[in-house]
Design a protein around this motif. Structure first.
Motif, mmCIF file in Angstrom:
data_model
loop_
_atom_site.group_PDB
_atom_site.id
_atom_site.type_symbol
_atom_site.label_atom_id
_atom_site.label_comp_id
_atom_site.label_asym_id
_atom_site.label_seq_id
_atom_site.Cartn_x
_atom_site.Cartn_y
_atom_site.Cartn_z
ATOM 1 N N LEU A 1 0.821 -1.209 0.000
ATOM 2 C CA LEU A 1 0.000 0.000 0.000
ATOM 3 C C LEU A 1 0.859 1.266 0.000
ATOM 4 C CD1 LEU A 1 -2.856 -1.043 2.458
ATOM 5 C CD2 LEU A 1 -3.030 -0.720 -0.017
ATOM 6 N N VAL A 2 2.001 1.207 0.656
ATOM 7 C CA VAL A 2 2.923 2.343 0.614
ATOM 8 C C VAL A 2 3.301 2.658 -0.829
ATOM 9 C CG1 VAL A 2 5.269 3.100 1.174
ATOM 10 C CG2 VAL A 2 3.859 2.011 2.930
ATOM 11 N N ARG A 3 3.608 1.609 -1.596
ATOM 12 C CA ARG A 3 3.987 1.791 -3.008
ATOM 13 C C ARG A 3 2.790 2.243 -3.834
ATOM 14 N NH1 ARG A 3 3.023 -1.481 -6.933
ATOM 15 N NH2 ARG A 3 2.646 -3.249 -5.534
ATOM 16 N N VAL A 4 1.653 1.583 -3.651
ATOM 17 C CA VAL A 4 0.470 1.878 -4.458
ATOM 18 C C VAL A 4 -0.020 3.304 -4.233
ATOM 19 C CG1 VAL A 4 -1.979 1.308 -4.724
ATOM 20 C CG2 VAL A 4 -0.266 -0.522 -4.630
ATOM 21 N N LEU A 5 0.006 3.749 -2.983
ATOM 22 C CA LEU A 5 -0.527 5.069 -2.631
ATOM 23 C C LEU A 5 0.520 6.180 -2.710
ATOM 24 C CD1 LEU A 5 -2.761 3.982 0.392
ATOM 25 C CD2 LEU A 5 -3.510 4.551 -1.918
ATOM 26 N N HIS A 6 1.727 5.820 -3.155
ATOM 27 C CA HIS A 6 2.805 6.802 -3.337
ATOM 28 C C HIS A 6 3.090 7.579 -2.058
ATOM 29 C CE1 HIS A 6 2.530 7.030 -8.045
ATOM 30 N NE2 HIS A 6 2.259 5.816 -7.569
ATOM 31 N N LEU A 7 3.223 6.865 -0.941
ATOM 32 C CA LEU A 7 3.475 7.514 0.343
ATOM 33 C C LEU A 7 4.951 7.849 0.484
ATOM 34 C CD1 LEU A 7 1.308 5.288 2.736
ATOM 35 C CD2 LEU A 7 0.628 7.277 1.377
ATOM 36 N N ASP A 8 5.240 9.021 1.085
ATOM 37 C CA ASP A 8 6.630 9.364 1.367
ATOM 38 C C ASP A 8 7.051 8.721 2.691
ATOM 39 O OD1 ASP A 8 5.662 10.942 3.462
ATOM 40 O OD2 ASP A 8 5.777 12.798 2.310
ATOM 41 N N ASP A 9 8.268 8.984 3.132
ATOM 42 C CA ASP A 9 8.797 8.304 4.316
ATOM 43 C C ASP A 9 7.972 8.589 5.562
ATOM 44 O OD1 ASP A 9 10.790 7.214 2.784
ATOM 45 O OD2 ASP A 9 12.359 8.597 3.456
ATOM 46 N N ALA A 10 7.590 9.857 5.760
ATOM 47 C CA ALA A 10 6.810 10.210 6.955
ATOM 48 C C ALA A 10 5.443 9.552 6.915
ATOM 49 C CB ALA A 10 6.677 11.731 7.066
ATOM 50 N N GLU A 11 4.814 9.531 5.742
ATOM 51 C CA GLU A 11 3.500 8.915 5.606
ATOM 52 C C GLU A 11 3.581 7.397 5.786
ATOM 53 O OE1 GLU A 11 1.551 12.127 2.471
ATOM 54 O OE2 GLU A 11 2.894 10.549 1.762
ATOM 55 N N ARG A 12 4.654 6.796 5.276
ATOM 56 C CA ARG A 12 4.865 5.357 5.473
ATOM 57 C C ARG A 12 4.956 5.032 6.964
ATOM 58 N NH1 ARG A 12 10.640 4.073 4.281
ATOM 59 N NH2 ARG A 12 10.720 5.048 6.332
ATOM 60 N N LEU B 1 1.870 15.581 6.661
ATOM 61 C CA LEU B 1 2.717 14.691 7.452
ATOM 62 C C LEU B 1 4.195 14.942 7.188
ATOM 63 C CD1 LEU B 1 0.763 11.338 7.159
ATOM 64 C CD2 LEU B 1 1.169 12.655 9.223
ATOM 65 N N ALA B 2 4.643 16.134 7.452
ATOM 66 C CA ALA B 2 6.051 16.454 7.210
ATOM 67 C C ALA B 2 6.724 16.920 8.486
ATOM 68 C CB ALA B 2 6.173 17.523 6.128
#
Length: 289
Positions: free
Chosen positions: A74-85, A220-221
């Motif tokens: 889901l991290v890959r699919v939703l294009h999450l950055d490090d903080a969001e992951r 989320l930064a």
């Protein structure tokens, strides 16, 4: 089994993450027809993640546990950055945290001793909700006389949003405030439903429209280092780099130190502020809590 708070937070985060993506962003063809939802549909996320639509739907609703491989997908699919992951994994992992009222937090003795040794640079200790647990005299001279702030209201984010003089110090207040809101959200993910944090967020949401908007926006930064630009009423404009050091004895406590590049007007300003606080004829400007 997830707690109700975790169900809500995890599901809302997944919804918000898919809402900001378009089919073109993730490589899906666009039909050209009017879409009834903003961003990706649940079935599109499920297709990209290689799971059933029913499974993903129940995931958003908090009705099934989620494995680390599915989270990573889901991290890959939703294009999450490090903080969001990190936020996603914390929401999934902390669902069984039992909300409870905690004892008033006190500064760790080792941090207190280190703080006492820092006389030429502003420094303070922040606790689990960004409460201000301790400070040195230069930090009090830079920000405010924390001794005059009631202990129960001695919180960095609260002061940033509710105290005009504290707010006016920042030349880029909105950037600093948004970052603090993001940091609060990361803290909230570590233990959903924490009574103290819930009360703080509720108070600021009711009292400040900017806080309410940024909290809902799920920015989320959060940062651990950065630069603050201040306009101090005594020494003028200051550009200060800040770093945070986590206490090994209590990871919820951080020592925040502000420094200026030697030879710059900001460094000269800190030196002037230090001499001002050391003036025996000036009033006391703050002390270790």
């Amino acid at each position: 089994m997830y707690s109700k708070a975790s169900w809500t937070d995890l599901g809302e985060f997944l919804k918000a993450s898919r809402a900001r993506l378009s089919p073109r962003t993730v490589g899906l063809p666009e039909s050209g027809m009017l879409r009834r939802v903003t961003g990706l549909r649940r079935e599109e996320v499920a297709q990209l993640a290689g799971i059933s639509t029913d499974c993903y739907t129940r995931l958003e609703q908090g009705r099934v546990p989620v494995s680390r491989p599915v989270l990573a997908t889901l991290v890959r699919v939703l294009h999450l950055d490090d903080a969001e992951r990190d936020h996603l994994f914390e929401l999934a992992a902390q669902g069984d945290c039992v909300p409870r009222r905690r004892q008033t937090q006190k500064v760790q003795p080792r941090l207190g001793r280190l703080l006492d040794e820092l006389t030429a640079t502003p420094a303070l200790v922040l606790g689990r909700h960004m409460d201000i647990l301790a400070w040195n005299s230069l930090a009090a001279a830079l920000f405010t006389d924390f001794d005059r702030v009631p202990e129960k209201r001695r919180n960095y984010v609260r002061l940033l949003f509710t105290e005009a003089a504290f707010r006016d110090l920042y030349l880029d207040w909105s950037t600093v405030a948004r970052s603090c809101v993001a940091q609060l959200r990361l803290l909230a993910a570590q233990c959903p439903g924490d009574p103290g944090l819930t009360a703080l967020v509720g108070e600021l949401s009711v009292g400040d429209a900017d806080f309410r908007q940024w909290w809902a926006g799920r920015h989320l930064a959060g940062l651990r280092v950065g630069t603050k630009r201040l306009r101090h009423p005594v020494v003028g404009d200051l550009t200060l780099d800040w770093d945070s050091l986590t206490c090994s004895a209590d990871p919820t406590q951080q020592l925040v130190i502000l420094t200026a590049e030697p030879g710059t007007p900001s460094h000269d300003g800190l030196c002037l502020l230090e001499s001002w606080t050391a003036d025996p004829y000036s009033p006391e400007r703050g002390a270790t809590a």
